[in-house]
Motif scaffolding. Structure first.
Motif, PDB file in Angstrom:
ATOM      1  N   ILE A  14       0.836  -1.208   0.000  1.00 48.15           N
ATOM      2  CA  ILE A  14       0.000   0.000   0.000  1.00 48.15           C
ATOM      3  C   ILE A  14       0.865   1.251   0.000  1.00 48.15           C
ATOM      4  CG2 ILE A  14      -1.619   1.342   1.395  1.00 48.15           C
ATOM      5  CD1 ILE A  14      -2.846  -1.346   2.279  1.00 48.15           C
ATOM      6  N   LEU A  15       1.891   1.265   0.839  1.00 46.29           N
ATOM      7  CA  LEU A  15       2.764   2.435   0.940  1.00 46.29           C
ATOM      8  C   LEU A  15       3.530   2.673  -0.364  1.00 46.29           C
ATOM      9  CD1 LEU A  15       4.078   1.834   4.566  1.00 46.29           C
ATOM     10  CD2 LEU A  15       2.564   3.683   3.828  1.00 46.29           C
ATOM     11  N   ARG A  16       3.893   1.606  -1.047  1.00 49.00           N
ATOM     12  CA  ARG A  16       4.589   1.757  -2.341  1.00 49.00           C
ATOM     13  C   ARG A  16       3.657   2.356  -3.389  1.00 49.00           C
ATOM     14  NH1 ARG A  16       7.149  -3.252  -0.971  1.00 49.00           N
ATOM     15  NH2 ARG A  16       5.495  -4.409  -2.044  1.00 49.00           N
ATOM     16  N   ARG A  17       2.390   1.982  -3.337  1.00 54.01           N
ATOM     17  CA  ARG A  17       1.425   2.459  -4.336  1.00 54.01           C
ATOM     18  C   ARG A  17       0.976   3.894  -4.080  1.00 54.01           C
ATOM     19  NH1 ARG A  17      -3.062  -2.211  -5.637  1.00 54.01           N
ATOM     20  NH2 ARG A  17      -1.657  -3.986  -5.975  1.00 54.01           N
ATOM     21  N   TYR A  18       0.973   4.296  -2.833  1.00 59.11           N
ATOM     22  CA  TYR A  18       0.428   5.611  -2.488  1.00 59.11           C
ATOM     23  C   TYR A  18       1.375   6.725  -2.926  1.00 59.11           C
ATOM     24  CZ  TYR A  18      -1.501   9.424   0.334  1.00 59.11           C
ATOM     25  OH  TYR A  18      -2.040  10.618   0.746  1.00 59.11           O
ATOM     26  N   LYS A  19       0.841   7.720  -3.635  1.00 55.96           N
ATOM     27  CA  LYS A  19       1.663   8.809  -4.163  1.00 55.96           C
ATOM     28  C   LYS A  19       1.248  10.167  -3.604  1.00 55.96           C
ATOM     29  CE  LYS A  19       3.751   5.786  -6.712  1.00 55.96           C
ATOM     30  NZ  LYS A  19       5.081   5.272  -6.279  1.00 55.96           N
ATOM     31  N   ALA A  25      -6.723   8.181   3.699  1.00 56.57           N
ATOM     32  CA  ALA A  25      -7.944   7.458   4.072  1.00 56.57           C
ATOM     33  C   ALA A  25      -8.754   7.073   2.835  1.00 56.57           C
ATOM     34  CB  ALA A  25      -8.787   8.303   5.023  1.00 56.57           C
ATOM     35  N   SER A  26      -8.838   7.988   1.861  1.00 54.47           N
ATOM     36  CA  SER A  26      -9.560   7.707   0.621  1.00 54.47           C
ATOM     37  C   SER A  26      -8.849   6.620  -0.179  1.00 54.47           C
ATOM     38  CB  SER A  26      -9.684   8.968  -0.229  1.00 54.47           C
ATOM     39  OG  SER A  26     -10.392   9.970   0.459  1.00 54.47           O
ATOM     40  N   PHE A  27      -7.519   6.705  -0.215  1.00 53.52           N
ATOM     41  CA  PHE A  27      -6.728   5.708  -0.947  1.00 53.52           C
ATOM     42  C   PHE A  27      -6.920   4.314  -0.346  1.00 53.52           C
ATOM     43  CE2 PHE A  27      -2.865   3.261  -1.734  1.00 53.52           C
ATOM     44  CZ  PHE A  27      -2.696   3.424  -3.100  1.00 53.52           C
ATOM     45  N   LEU A  28      -6.904   4.235   0.992  1.00 55.92           N
ATOM     46  CA  LEU A  28      -7.096   2.955   1.668  1.00 55.92           C
ATOM     47  C   LEU A  28      -8.469   2.362   1.357  1.00 55.92           C
ATOM     48  CD1 LEU A  28      -5.670   3.297   5.300  1.00 55.92           C
ATOM     49  CD2 LEU A  28      -4.947   1.674   3.540  1.00 55.92           C
ATOM     50  N   LYS A  29      -9.476   3.216   1.389  1.00 59.91           N
ATOM     51  CA  LYS A  29     -10.832   2.755   1.125  1.00 59.91           C
ATOM     52  C   LYS A  29     -10.923   2.132  -0.272  1.00 59.91           C
ATOM     53  CE  LYS A  29     -15.641   4.319   1.318  1.00 59.91           C
ATOM     54  NZ  LYS A  29     -16.544   5.483   1.578  1.00 59.91           N
ATOM     55  N   LYS A  30     -10.287   2.782  -1.251  1.00 59.73           N
ATOM     56  CA  LYS A  30     -10.305   2.257  -2.622  1.00 59.73           C
ATOM     57  C   LYS A  30      -9.523   0.947  -2.713  1.00 59.73           C
ATOM     58  CE  LYS A  30     -10.649   6.850  -4.722  1.00 59.73           C
ATOM     59  NZ  LYS A  30      -9.930   7.885  -5.514  1.00 59.73           N
ATOM     60  N   LYS A  41     -10.986  -7.135  10.634  1.00 60.70           N
ATOM     61  CA  LYS A  41      -9.789  -7.084  11.488  1.00 60.70           C
ATOM     62  C   LYS A  41      -8.536  -6.896  10.641  1.00 60.70           C
ATOM     63  CE  LYS A  41      -7.146  -9.475  15.032  1.00 60.70           C
ATOM     64  NZ  LYS A  41      -6.996 -10.689  15.887  1.00 60.70           N
ATOM     65  N   ASP A  42      -8.486  -7.571   9.498  1.00 57.63           N
ATOM     66  CA  ASP A  42      -7.323  -7.417   8.610  1.00 57.63           C
ATOM     67  C   ASP A  42      -7.162  -5.961   8.187  1.00 57.63           C
ATOM     68  OD1 ASP A  42      -7.040 -10.192   8.703  1.00 57.63           O
ATOM     69  OD2 ASP A  42      -8.234 -10.486   6.887  1.00 57.63           O
ATOM     70  N   ARG A  43      -8.267  -5.351   7.754  1.00 53.39           N
ATOM     71  CA  ARG A  43      -8.208  -3.951   7.309  1.00 53.39           C
ATOM     72  C   ARG A  43      -7.738  -3.038   8.426  1.00 53.39           C
ATOM     73  NH1 ARG A  43     -13.248  -5.488   5.119  1.00 53.39           N
ATOM     74  NH2 ARG A  43     -14.355  -4.216   6.673  1.00 53.39           N
ATOM     75  N   LYS A  44      -8.238  -3.291   9.621  1.00 51.64           N
ATOM     76  CA  LYS A  44      -7.866  -2.457  10.763  1.00 51.64           C
ATOM     77  C   LYS A  44      -6.375  -2.576  11.074  1.00 51.64           C
ATOM     78  CE  LYS A  44      -9.178  -1.524  15.559  1.00 51.64           C
ATOM     79  NZ  LYS A  44     -10.075  -1.925  16.693  1.00 51.64           N
ATOM     80  N   GLN A  45      -5.867  -3.789  11.082  1.00 48.79           N
ATOM     81  CA  GLN A  45      -4.448  -4.011  11.402  1.00 48.79           C
ATOM     82  C   GLN A  45      -3.538  -3.415  10.336  1.00 48.79           C
ATOM     83  OE1 GLN A  45      -3.271  -5.126  14.165  1.00 48.79           O
ATOM     84  NE2 GLN A  45      -4.264  -6.970  14.924  1.00 48.79           N
ATOM     85  N   ILE A  46      -3.877  -3.646   9.079  1.00 45.11           N
ATOM     86  CA  ILE A  46      -3.040  -3.144   7.975  1.00 45.11           C
ATOM     87  C   ILE A  46      -3.060  -1.616   7.944  1.00 45.11           C
ATOM     88  CG2 ILE A  46      -2.832  -3.055   5.461  1.00 45.11           C
ATOM     89  CD1 ILE A  46      -4.052  -5.960   5.499  1.00 45.11           C
ATOM     90  N   SER A  47      -4.230  -1.031   8.115  1.00 46.62           N
ATOM     91  CA  SER A  47      -4.350   0.431   8.123  1.00 46.62           C
ATOM     92  C   SER A  47      -3.528   1.021   9.251  1.00 46.62           C
ATOM     93  CB  SER A  47      -5.812   0.845   8.270  1.00 46.62           C
ATOM     94  OG  SER A  47      -6.587   0.376   7.190  1.00 46.62           O
ATOM     95  N   HIS A  48      -3.594   0.394  10.416  1.00 49.59           N
ATOM     96  CA  HIS A  48      -2.847   0.902  11.567  1.00 49.59           C
ATOM     97  C   HIS A  48      -1.345   0.874  11.299  1.00 49.59           C
ATOM     98  CE1 HIS A  48      -1.977   1.978  15.659  1.00 49.59           C
ATOM     99  NE2 HIS A  48      -1.345   0.841  15.906  1.00 49.59           N
ATOM    100  N   LEU A  49      -0.864  -0.190  10.684  1.00 49.87           N
ATOM    101  CA  LEU A  49       0.562  -0.274  10.358  1.00 49.87           C
ATOM    102  C   LEU A  49       0.973   0.870   9.429  1.00 49.87           C
ATOM    103  CD1 LEU A  49       1.050  -4.117   9.784  1.00 49.87           C
ATOM    104  CD2 LEU A  49       1.824  -2.768  11.735  1.00 49.87           C
ATOM    105  N   CYS A  50       0.151   1.144   8.438  1.00 53.51           N
ATOM    106  CA  CYS A  50       0.461   2.232   7.498  1.00 53.51           C
ATOM    107  C   CYS A  50       0.501   3.578   8.217  1.00 53.51           C
ATOM    108  CB  CYS A  50      -0.575   2.279   6.381  1.00 53.51           C
ATOM    109  SG  CYS A  50      -0.552   0.868   5.257  1.00 53.51           S
ATOM    110  N   TYR A  51      -0.485   3.821   9.059  1.00 53.09           N
ATOM    111  CA  TYR A  51      -0.516   5.104   9.767  1.00 53.09           C
ATOM    112  C   TYR A  51       0.663   5.239  10.732  1.00 53.09           C
ATOM    113  CZ  TYR A  51      -4.927   6.878   7.954  1.00 53.09           C
ATOM    114  OH  TYR A  51      -5.898   7.403   7.130  1.00 53.09           O
ATOM    115  N   CYS A  52       1.085   4.140  11.348  1.00 58.31           N
ATOM    116  CA  CYS A  52       2.265   4.198  12.222  1.00 58.31           C
ATOM    117  C   CYS A  52       3.513   4.595  11.427  1.00 58.31           C
ATOM    118  CB  CYS A  52       2.476   2.849  12.906  1.00 58.31           C
ATOM    119  SG  CYS A  52       1.290   2.492  14.222  1.00 58.31           S
ATOM    120  N   TYR A  53       3.601   4.103  10.203  1.00 56.15           N
ATOM    121  CA  TYR A  53       4.713   4.462   9.316  1.00 56.15           C
ATOM    122  C   TYR A  53       4.749   5.978   9.111  1.00 56.15           C
ATOM    123  CZ  TYR A  53       7.323   4.747   4.869  1.00 56.15           C
ATOM    124  OH  TYR A  53       8.221   5.071   3.874  1.00 56.15           O
ATOM    125  N   PHE A  54       3.585   6.581   8.862  1.00 58.25           N
ATOM    126  CA  PHE A  54       3.519   8.025   8.616  1.00 58.25           C
ATOM    127  C   PHE A  54       3.700   8.830   9.907  1.00 58.25           C
ATOM    128  CE2 PHE A  54       0.762   6.857   4.809  1.00 58.25           C
ATOM    129  CZ  PHE A  54       1.766   7.116   3.890  1.00 58.25           C
TER     130      PHE A  54
END
Length: 389
Positions: A14-19, A25-30, A41-54
């Motif tokens: 996800i982080l590689r694709r995001y520009k 939040a909109s990008f994640l939803k798509k 639960k998968d979406r929640k965990q993955i989203s949290h990891l991405c936000y921690c990166y930022f």
């Protein structure tokens, strides 16, 4: 353990694709809409990891993405975490320790890289507290509308929603709270950050004023939150709203209808150029919540912290001066100009106020950094100025 590596790998993808061309939040939803194999639960965990990166900003950008994600998760966690427990058990044992000790464990000596623009901050901001606030997710705040205070609290209690009473009209909730189906948004309560609600402290009209004679222009109205606040303070106010985007005003109209506001004037206006047309010529109050870096809200949108370039500060400051110069002549003699940003940068805040004073002769009545970083809220800047008679 393979499940946790799967979370980590998906977060990296996800982080590689995001520009950074749209809100994350909109990008994640798509992304999840196109990849339906991920459960809740998968979406929640993955989203949290991405936000921690930022959330850790520019800290250790030389690390591979996998390590940066786990570093962010470690710094952003204050309780035992199942992913860390499996992938970094030695970190998970230290997850409840103070951030300074965590940084030492990671052989990192400074927090400055989280927010590498500290030399641009407005006066009065405690740098360390502000910087560290970015690793904490802010709360969701709602403003209770007049006469609806008890109704909203009762509905939240009956639904089992945890909330904290901040003031007579303000409630804080965990950020992920789902309240749309519980209360009537805009009619009973407005989603509005704590600092944004404090703009009421800058509204200059005393309660004894003849409210029907008060004219106000919310010139960068966006979703209209401050206009609804102004209407709640002075129901008979003569209100004009404008924005450069017609689509925004269409959404504002819907929101106003839900809030029971029908008597107002609306116009599309590009305030960066002179010659725009208004339904009225002069106003007793102009609210200018100008476009800005948004740096006081990056706790909510940490991707903006990660991608922000320092040179943008000067670009925003120049834009704000253009808008102010075109708008401020519409303040009546003796009227008021309320300048607002959700920025923490001096060039967008105190220096903008100095520009107004020097170029238009307005007197400064009140100016304040509305600090939210110690309250799990946004940080904003507001200054009330008055035109001489």
């Amino acid at each position: 353990m393979s499940r946790y590596y799967s979370y980590l790998n998906t977060a990296q993808e996800i982080l590689r694709r995001y520009k950074s061309e749209e809100p994350f939040a909109s990008f994640l939803k798509k992304f999840f809409s196109l990849n339906k194999k991920y459960g809740s639960k998968d979406r929640k965990q993955i989203s949290h990891l991405c936000y921690c990166y930022f959330r850790i900003g520019k800290l250790n950008t030389s690390l591979p993405d996998e390590e940066r994600i786990l570093t962010g998760l470690f710094l952003c966690s204050d309780n035992s975490n199942e992913i860390l427990e499996q992938l970094k058990p030695e970190w998970n044992e230290k997850v409840t320790t103070p951030v300074a000790e965590k940084l030492s464990l990671l052989h990192l000596d400074t927090i400055q890289d989280i927010f590498p623009f500290a030399d641009e901050l407005s006066d009065g901001i405690e740098k360390e507290s502000f910087i560290l606030s970015h690793i904490i997710q802010p709360d969701l705040f709602i403003r209770l509308r007049p006469g609806k205070e008890d109704i909203v609290k009762q509905k939240l209690k009956e639904a089992g929603i945890d909330f904290t009473i901040v003031s007579d009209t303000c409630i804080a909730l965990p950020n992920a709270s789902k309240i749309d189906s519980i209360i009537e948004l805009n009619k009973e309560a407005v989603v509005q950050d704590l600092s944004s609600q404090r703009i009421a402290e800058f509204i200059p009209f005393p309660s004894s004023n003849n409210r029907s004679k008060i004219s106000a222009w919310d010139c960068c109205a966006a979703s209209g939150g401050k206009s609804i606040l102004l209407h709640d303070l002075y129901p008979g106010i003569e209100l004009t709203v404008s924005d450069v985007r017609e689509s925004i005003l269409i959404n504002l109209k819907k929101r106003f209808s839900e809030a029971g506001i029908y008597k107002y004037k609306s116009t599309v206006a590009d305030l960066t150029i002179s010659g725009f047309r208004l339904p009225a010529s002069d106003f007793g109050l102009i609210i200018a919540d100008v476009p800005c870096s948004g740096s006081g809200t990056w706790g909510r949108t940490p991707e903006q912290l990660f991608y922000f370039k320092k040179e943008k500060i000067n670009e925003y400051a120049s834009l704000q001066q253009k808008i102010v110069s075109n708008v401020i002549p519409h303040v009546k003699a003796g009227g008021y100009f309320l300048y607002i940003t959700c920025s923490v940068f001096k060039k967008e805040n105190e220096e903008a106020v100095e520009f107004i004073k020097q170029n238009f002769g307005f007197s400064l009545l009140k100016m304040e950094m509305l600090k939210g970083y110690d309250k799990k809220a946004d940080t904003m800047f507001a200054a009330l100025l008055q035109r001489p008679l």
